[in-house]
Design a protein around this motif. Structure first.
Motif, PDB file in Angstrom:
ATOM      1  N   ARG A  89       0.824  -1.203   0.000  1.00 17.36           N
ATOM      2  CA  ARG A  89       0.000   0.000   0.000  1.00 17.36           C
ATOM      3  C   ARG A  89       0.867   1.266   0.000  1.00 17.36           C
ATOM      4  N   CYS A  90       1.881   1.318   0.906  1.00  9.94           N
ATOM      5  CA  CYS A  90       2.619   2.570   1.056  1.00  9.94           C
ATOM      6  C   CYS A  90       4.116   2.425   0.793  1.00  9.94           C
ATOM      7  N   GLY A  91       4.601   1.196   0.591  1.00  8.46           N
ATOM      8  CA  GLY A  91       6.002   1.028   0.248  1.00  8.46           C
ATOM      9  C   GLY A  91       6.956   0.945   1.421  1.00  8.46           C
ATOM     10  N   THR A  92       6.479   1.240   2.621  1.00 11.78           N
ATOM     11  CA  THR A  92       7.324   1.121   3.817  1.00 11.78           C
ATOM     12  C   THR A  92       7.722  -0.340   4.017  1.00 11.78           C
ATOM     13  N   GLY A  93       8.895  -0.552   4.595  1.00  9.75           N
ATOM     14  CA  GLY A  93       9.317  -1.915   4.872  1.00  9.75           C
ATOM     15  C   GLY A  93       8.374  -2.575   5.884  1.00  9.75           C
ATOM     16  N   ILE A  94       7.819  -3.716   5.514  1.00  7.78           N
ATOM     17  CA  ILE A  94       6.835  -4.361   6.392  1.00  7.78           C
ATOM     18  C   ILE A  94       7.519  -5.123   7.522  1.00  7.78           C
ATOM     19  N   GLU A  95       6.719  -5.466   8.523  1.00  8.74           N
ATOM     20  CA  GLU A  95       7.183  -6.322   9.616  1.00  8.74           C
ATOM     21  C   GLU A  95       6.415  -7.630   9.569  1.00  8.74           C
ATOM     22  N   LEU A  96       7.012  -8.669  10.122  1.00  7.21           N
ATOM     23  CA  LEU A  96       6.311  -9.950  10.251  1.00  7.21           C
ATOM     24  C   LEU A  96       6.027 -10.179  11.720  1.00  7.21           C
ATOM     25  N   ASP A  97       4.763 -10.419  12.048  1.00  9.45           N
ATOM     26  CA  ASP A  97       4.406 -10.647  13.443  1.00  9.45           C
ATOM     27  C   ASP A  97       3.644 -11.951  13.599  1.00  9.45           C
ATOM     28  N   ARG A  98       3.642 -12.453  14.842  1.00  6.52           N
ATOM     29  CA  ARG A  98       2.895 -13.671  15.157  1.00  6.52           C
ATOM     30  C   ARG A  98       1.515 -13.279  15.651  1.00  6.52           C
ATOM     31  N   ALA A  99       0.531 -14.114  15.358  1.00  2.00           N
ATOM     32  CA  ALA A  99      -0.833 -13.802  15.788  1.00  2.00           C
ATOM     33  C   ALA A  99      -1.646 -15.071  15.974  1.00  2.00           C
ATOM     34  N   ILE A 100      -2.738 -14.889  16.689  1.00  2.00           N
ATOM     35  CA  ILE A 100      -3.708 -15.968  16.905  1.00  2.00           C
ATOM     36  C   ILE A 100      -4.910 -15.676  16.018  1.00  2.00           C
ATOM     37  N   GLU A 101      -5.324 -16.662  15.243  1.00  2.00           N
ATOM     38  CA  GLU A 101      -6.523 -16.470  14.422  1.00  2.00           C
ATOM     39  C   GLU A 101      -7.747 -16.592  15.327  1.00  2.00           C
ATOM     40  N   ILE A 102      -8.486 -15.491  15.474  1.00  2.00           N
ATOM     41  CA  ILE A 102      -9.654 -15.504  16.368  1.00  2.00           C
ATOM     42  C   ILE A 102     -10.967 -15.475  15.602  1.00  2.00           C
ATOM     43  N   GLY A 103     -10.885 -15.158  14.312  1.00  2.00           N
ATOM     44  CA  GLY A 103     -12.106 -15.152  13.512  1.00  2.00           C
ATOM     45  C   GLY A 103     -11.751 -15.306  12.052  1.00  2.00           C
ATOM     46  N   HIS A 104     -12.703 -15.756  11.282  1.00  2.00           N
ATOM     47  CA  HIS A 104     -12.455 -15.971   9.864  1.00  2.00           C
ATOM     48  C   HIS A 104     -13.785 -15.814   9.150  1.00  2.00           C
ATOM     49  N   ILE A 105     -13.809 -15.039   8.099  1.00  2.00           N
ATOM     50  CA  ILE A 105     -15.045 -14.879   7.329  1.00  2.00           C
ATOM     51  C   ILE A 105     -14.763 -15.254   5.873  1.00  2.00           C
ATOM     52  N   PHE A 106     -15.677 -16.017   5.300  1.00  2.00           N
ATOM     53  CA  PHE A 106     -15.501 -16.547   3.938  1.00  2.00           C
ATOM     54  C   PHE A 106     -16.706 -16.222   3.064  1.00  2.00           C
ATOM     55  N   GLN A 107     -16.434 -15.827   1.848  1.00  2.00           N
ATOM     56  CA  GLN A 107     -17.488 -15.880   0.841  1.00  2.00           C
ATOM     57  C   GLN A 107     -17.336 -17.217   0.138  1.00  2.00           C
ATOM     58  N   LEU A 108     -18.155 -18.180   0.537  1.00  2.00           N
ATOM     59  CA  LEU A 108     -18.032 -19.524  -0.015  1.00  2.00           C
ATOM     60  C   LEU A 108     -18.506 -19.583  -1.455  1.00  2.00           C
ATOM     61  N   GLY A 109     -19.465 -18.734  -1.783  1.00  2.00           N
ATOM     62  CA  GLY A 109     -20.068 -18.832  -3.105  1.00  2.00           C
ATOM     63  C   GLY A 109     -20.969 -20.057  -3.198  1.00  2.00           C
ATOM     64  N   ARG A 110     -20.931 -20.724  -4.334  1.00  2.00           N
ATOM     65  CA  ARG A 110     -21.925 -21.785  -4.579  1.00  2.00           C
ATOM     66  C   ARG A 110     -21.354 -23.195  -4.440  1.00  2.00           C
ATOM     67  N   LYS A 111     -20.166 -23.296  -3.861  1.00  2.00           N
ATOM     68  CA  LYS A 111     -19.524 -24.615  -3.734  1.00  2.00           C
ATOM     69  C   LYS A 111     -20.440 -25.652  -3.060  1.00  2.00           C
ATOM     70  N   TYR A 112     -20.948 -25.299  -1.881  1.00  2.00           N
ATOM     71  CA  TYR A 112     -21.797 -26.264  -1.161  1.00  2.00           C
ATOM     72  C   TYR A 112     -23.193 -26.319  -1.750  1.00  2.00           C
ATOM     73  N   ALA A 113     -23.689 -25.180  -2.224  1.00  2.00           N
ATOM     74  CA  ALA A 113     -25.017 -25.171  -2.854  1.00  2.00           C
ATOM     75  C   ALA A 113     -25.004 -26.061  -4.092  1.00  2.00           C
ATOM     76  N   ASP A 114     -23.885 -26.049  -4.829  1.00  2.00           N
ATOM     77  CA  ASP A 114     -23.777 -26.933  -5.987  1.00  2.00           C
ATOM     78  C   ASP A 114     -23.734 -28.396  -5.545  1.00  2.00           C
ATOM     79  N   ALA A 115     -22.952 -28.665  -4.514  1.00  2.00           N
ATOM     80  CA  ALA A 115     -22.795 -30.055  -4.060  1.00  2.00           C
ATOM     81  C   ALA A 115     -24.133 -30.641  -3.608  1.00  2.00           C
ATOM     82  N   PHE A 116     -24.971 -29.798  -2.978  1.00  2.00           N
ATOM     83  CA  PHE A 116     -26.243 -30.298  -2.442  1.00  2.00           C
ATOM     84  C   PHE A 116     -27.449 -29.795  -3.240  1.00  2.00           C
ATOM     85  N   GLN A 117     -27.169 -29.179  -4.397  1.00  2.00           N
ATOM     86  CA  GLN A 117     -28.249 -28.663  -5.238  1.00  2.00           C
ATOM     87  C   GLN A 117     -29.240 -27.834  -4.446  1.00  2.00           C
TER      88      GLN A 117
END
Lengths: 573, 573
Positions: A402-430
């Protein structure tokens, strides 16, 4: 003695604090949650929530529930024990591999313990919704989930049985899915803010879940298992696999002619750079892989590693494999250890390169002859790139996209996740509903998760100090921890204050244990981490108590009535 | 449109009611909970709780939680996935047989899905409590339990995955256990009263749980799987296996001498009674069993059946088996079909008899010769009884042990069970604390269960009528169900009333579905069973609505403001 419902007396609470860290604990949350009596290990990766731990877990769940209700998501409860068939249909019965707990019932039928519930939610909506008028629908549950982790560790941070909020959205249009996704994203922001968690939202690759767009909510913490990219200048943050660099052609640079060099015994970048006295970053490394069976070279700067996962994500559904000795047979132009793109790329070999191998840049690379390299090998002059793909392992100091500054790498805990699944499961189960045009419309889905028990561990990681835990108020097992530090007078007074506070709606923990020294009580109060500590000590006979802020350590002596009215105002604010 | 948190709009609720009963449903609760959209089957005995079902389930759980908290029980959450070892120690890994879901993890280690948690709670207290000062402790959890029932049926009444409140008490003395038991008993009375359940407390035999004293809480219902004894005169109620009759010797009766009769082809009581023209109740039937391998006769009146379960309970830990043909070899005095106690009882054969075979009573019984019976066989004159045991199957009309009135047999659902376990598990796991005298004191335990999901089904069974469900207010998914019966005017008004009620703390369900006829809405309202139905219909334009009591069917028209104030008063009362 009867007591207010908000008052928890430690004299009658099952609470055993420990002075020593558990032998197998490596992370702060693991050590402190065990030592302070919140959780106990029942088996590998399987935990018991003790009385004060259950309160904290319930507080987190309540916040999640309130915010999910607020966006119109409907709470349901699906089973944890699930039949095999739907997971066969989706392919996940096999895909999950050893991560899945599988089980047979008395008749020999196959079941599993649900790791996540896309399949069953899809079937539920297929059963319940028949028309576009029945959508959109957002459903959620707060439920025990199971994953047979290879190395369960870090206490409740990564358990095999854990509490999760999972939700699923069902829409008929892509715009509808985007809106359900936005609602969840905002709800998650409110949830993590109320929880008092420091967090980042990062773009993520969606992995085994499939689907088109996804973001992770990461809580930075040294104990985290995820590494993410953080820009110290702007608000850019991303999963390491999601960072991309643009191709920036170099124009007008003067390069000498391509020159071949005798470089005996330099099959690796390290030996080559040493031999020539150039930095590894000036060399061009060419990794040979097979993409759907076809040999392809991947060029990256010599100081970078190829992230095969990232490469696979870019090229999916094509299959990426490393080459073997047999693959060189019948290809004499491929000289192991001395491959260069000049004369090969774009001709006998597909050439994929990192964006850093931009047109106009010059490199030291293999000369396609044993023990020989070439320098002044210029991109666009001496070789062509077929496809640019960002496939290198990200490093600290890489430019922020985004800005060109040198990035850092940090450790983190995944506490949430949001997905746009789309039609993968809808297709599988019609999964279709009657559309507005009178024809069947295929449904598009999102799936969204918050690790409820994991959030407790993440909070412990982020907020503890050397004395113990330091809960944010809304999550803490109580608003105030009263320490009766003295004899009968102090204990009576402590209980009296507890009653008054409890009746006024303040959640109180009162340490009225007999035969426990004030020193031990103070140590336990710091360890347990309730945000405000009220000490009933020597000043009690003069009507004075001490208030201490657990986080800042600030102390103040004040008259009992003033302490009560101040705490009442804070807790009900 | 923003809406109050207490308002549930059916236009945006995932709710699909059915007009037809599910094909596999036999009981009213199964039919109605499915038809009204509370639950859906996910697999055999495994259920999904849909949005309005989850609310009812949560209401039951909340009541249970409040009453458990009120007696000072502490809420915890133990895992459902449990390691094998503790269940090996207690012996239940094998004892549970096929009822246990067993599972192997990726390393091949054995686990089970907890059917009940005595073992793990015992270990938890062993870890947490070290001194008599740490006791008594009562712990509970509201948790998903698993039992692989051979024939899961009746919907959520008997599932394989179900929600249960289980609690456990830990005391050092028998008096302490009695007190913990009393506290639970009273809490259960309050729980079931608040739930609006009609229930009986009956003495129970404790079965596989072991232990010394236990009572069941039974909800009378035709769909119940338990039969219990109910006195129509006094308040006596008991498990059928717990009813006992006293021995009442008959004094001064005149009996003729013992007389042998030629009775060809009468090996059964029926053929004998027919042949002699006497009632079956005048004959004495002698069942031969082996008790720890020793042949024993059990005498009961000819019109009664021996309850082998009851016999086994009385004689435990001795093993009771039926005799086989081989057992008669070498015992010529035992003539099959013609065994009588005279000349045998107390001599070559141990003789156990029903209390009705009292001293001074005379019987027709076998003469220990083929095709021969004897009459005027008098107990105490012609034979002796070694042990009196009440082992007959109880029958309607049997005397109430308390008042002598003829008892009735009714069907019921077991909704709660309280056990004084004693030291069975404490012995198995060597659960000791430091006693007041400085020596180790073995802990004594109680265990207590409420079927939370089952209570929902029990309520449905007891309170439904021909139109649908009829929830008690505290359990219902809402306090009031508003039906918008008309056009836009009615819908707007319905939503406006819903907002006002919701803001005032009334839980509202409002049927604002477009394109659904008033008739369908009324039918659904009756089916769903919210206690009060408010109809916004034709009178709406004049500011008049109709209130209907779901249970009594009473209707009343009244001005909107009056309806709102009355409902607000009721719901917050």
């Amino acid at each position: 003695m009867a007591h207010a419902v908000n008052v928890q007396r430690l004299s009658t609470t099952m609470l055993k604090t420990l002075r020593e860290d558990p032998a197998d604990a490596e992370t702060a949350s693991h050590k402190l949650l065990v030592r302070a009596g919140y959780v106990r290990r029942a088996a590998a990766g399987i935990w018991t929530w003790l009385p004060i731990g259950k309160k904290v877990l319930e507080n987190v769940a309540r916040i999640v529930r309130e915010e999910m209700d607020a966006i119109g998501a409907q709470e349901v409860l699906l089973p944890a024990l699930l039949p095999r068939e739907p997971y066969e249909v989706s392919g996940r019965w096999d895909e999950y591999g050893d991560l899945l707990f599988r089980i047979k019932d008395r008749k020999g039928a196959d079941y599993l313990l649900g790791p996540t519930h896309e399949e069953i939610f899809t079937l539920t909506v297929k059963d319940q919704c028949t028309s576009y008028k029945d959508l959109p629908v957002m459903l959620y549950q707060i439920q025990t989930k199971y994953r047979d982790e290879a190395r369960p560790r870090s206490g409740v941070l990564r358990g095999r049985e854990f509490l999760m909020k999972d939700s699923y959205s069902f829409d008929t249009t892509d715009e509808g899915l985007a809106e359900s996704y936005r609602l969840h994203r905002e709800a998650y922001q409110r949830i993590f803010q109320r929880l008092g968690l420091d967090y980042r939202i990062v773009s993520a690759v969606s992995g085994a879940m499939g689907g088109s767009a996804s973001e992770e909510f990461l809580a930075p913490a040294a104990a985290g298992e995820d590494t993410f990219v953080d820009c110290p200048n702007c608000d850019y943050a991303a999963n390491t696999e999601a960072v991309t660099v643009a191709v920036s052609p170099v124009e007008g640079a003067e390069h000498g002619p391509l020159e071949e060099l005798d470089t005996p015994d330099t099959p690796t970048i390290e030996t080559l750079a040493d031999y020539l006295g150039v930095p590894a970053s000036a060399t061009l490394k060419n990794l040979l892989v097979k993409i759907d069976g076809e040999i392809t070279a991947v060029g990256v700067p010599g100081d970078r590693e190829v992230d095969l996962g990232k490469l696979g994500e870019h090229l999916a559904p094509a299959v990426v494999e490393l080459v073997t000795a047999e693959d060189f047979e019948g290809r004499p132009e491929l000289v192991r250890g001395y491959v260069g793109p000049q004369g090969l790329a774009g001709k006998s070999l597909r050439y994929i390169a990192d964006p850093r191998i931009a047109p106009g840049t010059a490199w030291v690379t293999g000369a396609n002859k044993p023990d020989t390299h070439a320098r002044n090998v210029v991109c666009g002059r001496d070789f062509e790139v077929d496809d640019y793909l960002d496939v290198v392992v990200v490093q600290p100091g890489d430019p922020c996209p985004r800005c060109g500054t040198g990035i850092e790498l940090d450790r983190a805990i995944e506490i949430g996740h949001i997905f746009q699944l789309g039609r993968k499961y809808a297709d599988a189960f019609q999964l279709d509903v009657l559309g507005q045009n009178g024809k069947p419309a295929r449904v598009t889905m999102g799936s969204y998760g918050v690790g409820v028990s994991r959030a407790v561990a993440a909070l412990a990681e982020q907020t503890h100090d050397e004395s113990g835990l330091c809960w944010p108020r809304e999550v803490a097992p109580a608003d105030v921890h009263i320490v009766a530090a003295g004899k009968a007078l102090q204990t009576e007074l402590a209980l009296d204050i507890a009653e008054k506070l409890g009746t006024a709606g303040v959640r109180v923990m009162v340490d009225d244990r007999a035969g426990v020294s004030p020193g031990v009580k103070f140590t336990d109060a710091e360890l347990i981490g309730v945000p405000t500590i009220l000490v009933v000590g020597r000043g009690a006979k003069d009507g004075v108590v001490e208030l201490k802020d657990r986080r800042t350590g600030e102390r103040e002596e004040l008259p009992i009535d003033e302490a009560i009215s101040r705490l009442t105002a804070t807790a009900t604010a």
